[in-house]
Design a protein around this motif. Structure first.
Motif, PDB file in Angstrom:
ATOM      1  N   SER A  71      44.218  50.300  56.323  1.00  0.00           N
ATOM      2  CA  SER A  71      44.384  50.718  54.931  1.00  0.00           C
ATOM      3  C   SER A  71      45.550  49.957  54.298  1.00  0.00           C
ATOM      4  N   VAL A  72      45.502  49.835  52.994  1.00  0.00           N
ATOM      5  CA  VAL A  72      46.580  49.153  52.263  1.00  0.00           C
ATOM      6  C   VAL A  72      47.897  49.885  52.498  1.00  0.00           C
ATOM      7  N   ARG A  73      47.848  51.199  52.542  1.00  0.00           N
ATOM      8  CA  ARG A  73      49.060  52.007  52.774  1.00  0.00           C
ATOM      9  C   ARG A  73      49.676  51.686  54.137  1.00  0.00           C
ATOM     10  N   ASP A  74      48.830  51.572  55.163  1.00  0.00           N
ATOM     11  CA  ASP A  74      49.339  51.242  56.504  1.00  0.00           C
ATOM     12  C   ASP A  74      49.956  49.849  56.536  1.00  0.00           C
ATOM     13  N   ILE A  75      49.330  48.894  55.871  1.00  0.00           N
ATOM     14  CA  ILE A  75      49.853  47.527  55.823  1.00  0.00           C
ATOM     15  C   ILE A  75      51.196  47.506  55.099  1.00  0.00           C
ATOM     16  N   GLU A  76      51.291  48.201  53.974  1.00  0.00           N
ATOM     17  CA  GLU A  76      52.554  48.266  53.228  1.00  0.00           C
ATOM     18  C   GLU A  76      53.646  48.910  54.063  1.00  0.00           C
ATOM     19  N   MET A  77      53.310  49.999  54.768  1.00  0.00           N
ATOM     20  CA  MET A  77      54.299  50.710  55.570  1.00  0.00           C
ATOM     21  C   MET A  77      54.785  49.824  56.723  1.00  0.00           C
ATOM     22  N   ALA A  78      53.868  49.141  57.400  1.00  0.00           N
ATOM     23  CA  ALA A  78      54.252  48.266  58.511  1.00  0.00           C
ATOM     24  C   ALA A  78      55.140  47.121  58.016  1.00  0.00           C
ATOM     25  N   THR A  79      54.771  46.538  56.889  1.00  0.00           N
ATOM     26  CA  THR A  79      55.565  45.448  56.319  1.00  0.00           C
ATOM     27  C   THR A  79      56.949  45.937  55.925  1.00  0.00           C
ATOM     28  N   LEU A 127      60.515  44.599  57.510  1.00  0.00           N
ATOM     29  CA  LEU A 127      61.573  44.019  56.680  1.00  0.00           C
ATOM     30  C   LEU A 127      62.851  44.840  56.754  1.00  0.00           C
ATOM     31  N   ASP A 128      62.735  46.164  56.813  1.00  0.00           N
ATOM     32  CA  ASP A 128      63.919  47.022  56.965  1.00  0.00           C
ATOM     33  C   ASP A 128      64.620  46.739  58.287  1.00  0.00           C
ATOM     34  N   TYR A 129      63.841  46.594  59.358  1.00  0.00           N
ATOM     35  CA  TYR A 129      64.415  46.306  60.671  1.00  0.00           C
ATOM     36  C   TYR A 129      65.143  44.966  60.655  1.00  0.00           C
ATOM     37  N   LEU A 130      64.520  43.947  60.068  1.00  0.00           N
ATOM     38  CA  LEU A 130      65.149  42.632  59.997  1.00  0.00           C
ATOM     39  C   LEU A 130      66.416  42.683  59.141  1.00  0.00           C
ATOM     40  N   SER A 131      66.367  43.392  58.015  1.00  0.00           N
ATOM     41  CA  SER A 131      67.543  43.514  57.142  1.00  0.00           C
ATOM     42  C   SER A 131      68.693  44.212  57.860  1.00  0.00           C
ATOM     43  N   ASP A 132      68.370  45.291  58.578  1.00  0.00           N
ATOM     44  CA  ASP A 132      69.413  46.017  59.313  1.00  0.00           C
ATOM     45  C   ASP A 132      70.038  45.136  60.394  1.00  0.00           C
ATOM     46  N   ALA A 133      69.211  44.392  61.106  1.00  0.00           N
ATOM     47  CA  ALA A 133      69.729  43.517  62.160  1.00  0.00           C
ATOM     48  C   ALA A 133      70.642  42.450  61.569  1.00  0.00           C
ATOM     49  N   ARG A 191      71.466  37.386  64.647  1.00  0.00           N
ATOM     50  CA  ARG A 191      70.671  36.247  64.212  1.00  0.00           C
ATOM     51  C   ARG A 191      69.214  36.597  64.459  1.00  0.00           C
ATOM     52  N   ILE A 192      68.354  36.268  63.512  1.00  0.00           N
ATOM     53  CA  ILE A 192      66.935  36.581  63.627  1.00  0.00           C
ATOM     54  C   ILE A 192      66.161  35.273  63.677  1.00  0.00           C
ATOM     55  N   GLU A 193      65.314  35.130  64.683  1.00  0.00           N
ATOM     56  CA  GLU A 193      64.495  33.927  64.810  1.00  0.00           C
ATOM     57  C   GLU A 193      63.028  34.320  64.862  1.00  0.00           C
ATOM     58  N   ILE A 194      62.240  33.725  63.986  1.00  0.00           N
ATOM     59  CA  ILE A 194      60.798  33.917  63.974  1.00  0.00           C
ATOM     60  C   ILE A 194      60.196  32.565  64.329  1.00  0.00           C
ATOM     61  N   ARG A 195      59.676  32.442  65.525  1.00  0.00           N
ATOM     62  CA  ARG A 195      59.170  31.155  66.036  1.00  0.00           C
ATOM     63  C   ARG A 195      58.133  30.559  65.092  1.00  0.00           C
ATOM     64  N   GLY A 196      58.280  29.279  64.799  1.00  0.00           N
ATOM     65  CA  GLY A 196      57.354  28.576  63.921  1.00  0.00           C
ATOM     66  C   GLY A 196      57.635  28.777  62.448  1.00  0.00           C
ATOM     67  N   PHE A 197      58.481  29.748  62.118  1.00  0.00           N
ATOM     68  CA  PHE A 197      58.793  30.036  60.719  1.00  0.00           C
ATOM     69  C   PHE A 197      60.213  29.623  60.391  1.00  0.00           C
ATOM     70  N   GLY A 198      61.177  30.196  61.103  1.00  0.00           N
ATOM     71  CA  GLY A 198      62.566  29.845  60.851  1.00  0.00           C
ATOM     72  C   GLY A 198      63.511  30.906  61.374  1.00  0.00           C
ATOM     73  N   SER A 199      64.775  30.761  61.037  1.00  0.00           N
ATOM     74  CA  SER A 199      65.776  31.718  61.497  1.00  0.00           C
ATOM     75  C   SER A 199      66.686  32.133  60.347  1.00  0.00           C
TER      76      SER A 199
END
Length: 91
Positions: free
Chosen positions: A9-17, A21-27, A33-41
């Motif tokens: 569902s769109v709601r589930d996709i929005e919630m997961a996203t 993003l909240d987890y990455l922002s908090d970290a 340091r946050i690294e996403i392979r193939g994307f960047g850091s």
């Protein structure tokens, strides 16, 4: 995403996203340091405190130290952006 995965569902996709993003922002806020392979850091750069000037009055003001997020793209992302047709297999 919902077009590719109609069982989600769109709601589930929005919630997961949002949670991701909240987890990455908090970290990042904790100085990790946050690294996403193939994307960047993502990392923090520290700008030291400095003497500045108030543009209106011209008086000297102390500008405090700042921590600012910095993104460094990975090799795959750089190549995809710089040479889009070669990465997607069209050339």
């Amino acid at each position: 995403i919902s077009a590719q995965y109609p069982h989600l569902s769109v709601r589930d996709i929005e919630m997961a996203t949002r949670h991701m993003l909240d987890y990455l922002s908090d970290a990042l806020a904790e100085g990790e340091r946050i690294e996403i392979r193939g994307f960047g850091s993502f990392s923090l750069h520290v700008r030291p405190a400095k003497q500045g000037r108030n543009p209106k009055t011209g008086e000297s003001v102390m500008v405090p130290e700042k921590r600012v997020p910095h993104f460094k793209p990975g090799k795959e992302l750089r190549e995809q952006v710089d040479y889009p047709e070669t990465v997607s297999g069209k050339a």
